[in-house]
Design a protein around this motif. Structure first.
Motif, PDB file in Angstrom:
ATOM      1  N   TYR A 181     -83.478 -26.882 -20.105  1.00  0.00           N
ATOM      2  CA  TYR A 181     -84.275 -25.764 -19.604  1.00  0.00           C
ATOM      3  C   TYR A 181     -84.690 -24.802 -20.693  1.00  0.00           C
ATOM      4  N   ASN A 182     -83.816 -24.594 -21.671  1.00  0.00           N
ATOM      5  CA  ASN A 182     -84.090 -23.609 -22.701  1.00  0.00           C
ATOM      6  C   ASN A 182     -83.211 -23.904 -23.908  1.00  0.00           C
ATOM      7  N   VAL A 183     -83.746 -23.621 -25.097  1.00  0.00           N
ATOM      8  CA  VAL A 183     -82.962 -23.739 -26.328  1.00  0.00           C
ATOM      9  C   VAL A 183     -83.134 -22.433 -27.100  1.00  0.00           C
ATOM     10  N   THR A 184     -82.011 -21.856 -27.505  1.00  0.00           N
ATOM     11  CA  THR A 184     -82.010 -20.628 -28.285  1.00  0.00           C
ATOM     12  C   THR A 184     -81.329 -20.912 -29.622  1.00  0.00           C
ATOM     13  N   ILE A 185     -81.936 -20.446 -30.685  1.00  0.00           N
ATOM     14  CA  ILE A 185     -81.368 -20.639 -32.017  1.00  0.00           C
ATOM     15  C   ILE A 185     -80.713 -19.334 -32.462  1.00  0.00           C
ATOM     16  N   GLU A 220     -86.344 -25.339 -31.617  1.00  0.00           N
ATOM     17  CA  GLU A 220     -86.044 -25.323 -30.188  1.00  0.00           C
ATOM     18  C   GLU A 220     -86.630 -26.554 -29.491  1.00  0.00           C
ATOM     19  N   GLY A 221     -87.891 -26.836 -29.763  1.00  0.00           N
ATOM     20  CA  GLY A 221     -88.531 -28.005 -29.162  1.00  0.00           C
ATOM     21  C   GLY A 221     -87.914 -29.302 -29.634  1.00  0.00           C
ATOM     22  N   PHE A 222     -87.557 -29.349 -30.906  1.00  0.00           N
ATOM     23  CA  PHE A 222     -86.965 -30.564 -31.452  1.00  0.00           C
ATOM     24  C   PHE A 222     -85.619 -30.857 -30.796  1.00  0.00           C
ATOM     25  N   GLU A 250     -79.564 -25.045 -22.968  1.00  0.00           N
ATOM     26  CA  GLU A 250     -79.248 -24.914 -21.544  1.00  0.00           C
ATOM     27  C   GLU A 250     -79.659 -26.217 -20.858  1.00  0.00           C
ATOM     28  N   VAL A 251     -78.650 -26.965 -20.435  1.00  0.00           N
ATOM     29  CA  VAL A 251     -78.865 -28.293 -19.855  1.00  0.00           C
ATOM     30  C   VAL A 251     -78.446 -28.272 -18.390  1.00  0.00           C
ATOM     31  N   ARG A 271     -81.191 -32.570 -40.234  1.00  0.00           N
ATOM     32  CA  ARG A 271     -82.148 -33.152 -41.179  1.00  0.00           C
ATOM     33  C   ARG A 271     -83.506 -32.462 -41.136  1.00  0.00           C
ATOM     34  N   HIS A 272     -83.945 -32.071 -39.942  1.00  0.00           N
ATOM     35  CA  HIS A 272     -85.305 -31.560 -39.801  1.00  0.00           C
ATOM     36  C   HIS A 272     -85.417 -30.040 -39.787  1.00  0.00           C
ATOM     37  N   PHE A 273     -84.379 -29.338 -39.311  1.00  0.00           N
ATOM     38  CA  PHE A 273     -84.481 -27.885 -39.183  1.00  0.00           C
ATOM     39  C   PHE A 273     -83.259 -27.139 -39.696  1.00  0.00           C
ATOM     40  N   ASP A 274     -82.361 -27.831 -40.389  1.00  0.00           N
ATOM     41  CA  ASP A 274     -81.156 -27.233 -40.946  1.00  0.00           C
ATOM     42  C   ASP A 274     -80.310 -26.516 -39.880  1.00  0.00           C
ATOM     43  N   VAL A 275     -80.271 -27.106 -38.686  1.00  0.00           N
ATOM     44  CA  VAL A 275     -79.426 -26.605 -37.597  1.00  0.00           C
ATOM     45  C   VAL A 275     -78.041 -27.216 -37.803  1.00  0.00           C
ATOM     46  N   ASP A 276     -77.023 -26.353 -37.876  1.00  0.00           N
ATOM     47  CA  ASP A 276     -75.668 -26.821 -38.171  1.00  0.00           C
ATOM     48  C   ASP A 276     -74.936 -27.386 -36.969  1.00  0.00           C
ATOM     49  N   ASP A 277     -75.271 -26.909 -35.771  1.00  0.00           N
ATOM     50  CA  ASP A 277     -74.551 -27.348 -34.578  1.00  0.00           C
ATOM     51  C   ASP A 277     -75.440 -27.182 -33.348  1.00  0.00           C
ATOM     52  N   ILE A 278     -75.145 -27.954 -32.335  1.00  0.00           N
ATOM     53  CA  ILE A 278     -75.793 -27.826 -31.026  1.00  0.00           C
ATOM     54  C   ILE A 278     -74.698 -27.638 -29.995  1.00  0.00           C
ATOM     55  N   GLN A 279     -74.799 -26.586 -29.212  1.00  0.00           N
ATOM     56  CA  GLN A 279     -73.849 -26.304 -28.151  1.00  0.00           C
ATOM     57  C   GLN A 279     -74.581 -26.360 -26.810  1.00  0.00           C
TER      58      GLN A 279
END
Length: 141
Positions: free
Chosen positions: A90-94, A77-79, A105-106, A131-139
């Motif tokens: 404002y907030n990131v939810t995984i 979330e912080g990354f 949330e931008v 690369r760092h957290f294996d997150v597939d997508d950012i919305q």
């Protein structure tokens, strides 16, 4: 996650650390956009930037490319929030279902900043988060 660096990225990291006295934990060379993106160890961003941005400016001159910095973080979330900077996040939810998706949330007025020209900012954020957290997508929400 283990990040694999090319020889070119290792050379850029060595140049970065010599120029800034800060630690880079990753480097992505974006030939398409003629830039190098460094992930800076958490807490060392001001040292990496230098007074008035002097370290970044000197490094850009030495490398002949644009230089962008992203501060590392202990959580996905912080990354993601750091990777979308300077947009106000404002907030990131995984969400971990079939794919791991970060919902960021931008601020409405910063959506363009988060996306960047031709999607350059969000695409790099996605690359780094993978690369760092294996997150597939950012919305963006």
């Amino acid at each position: 996650m283990t990040v694999t660096l090319s020889d070119e990225a290792r050379r850029y990291i060595a140049a970065f650390e010599d120029a800034t006295d800060a630690t880079a934990v990753d480097c992505v060379v974006d030939d398409e956009r003629d830039r190098v993106v460094f992930v800076v160890k958490a807490g060392e961003m001001s040292r990496a930037i230098g007074r008035g941005g002097e370290n970044v400016q000197r490094l850009e001159g030495d490398l002949g490319r644009d230089v962008e910095l992203v501060e590392d973080a202990p959580s996905a979330e912080g990354f993601v929030a750091h990777a979308l900077s300077p947009a106000a996040v404002y907030n990131v939810t995984i969400s971990e279902n079939d794919d791991t998706v970060a919902y960021a949330e931008v601020a409405h007025e910063d959506r363009g900043v988060a996306i960047g020209e031709s999607g350059r900012n969000i695409e790099m954020a996605k690359t780094l988060a993978k690369r760092h957290f294996d997150v597939d997508d950012i919305q963006l929400t």
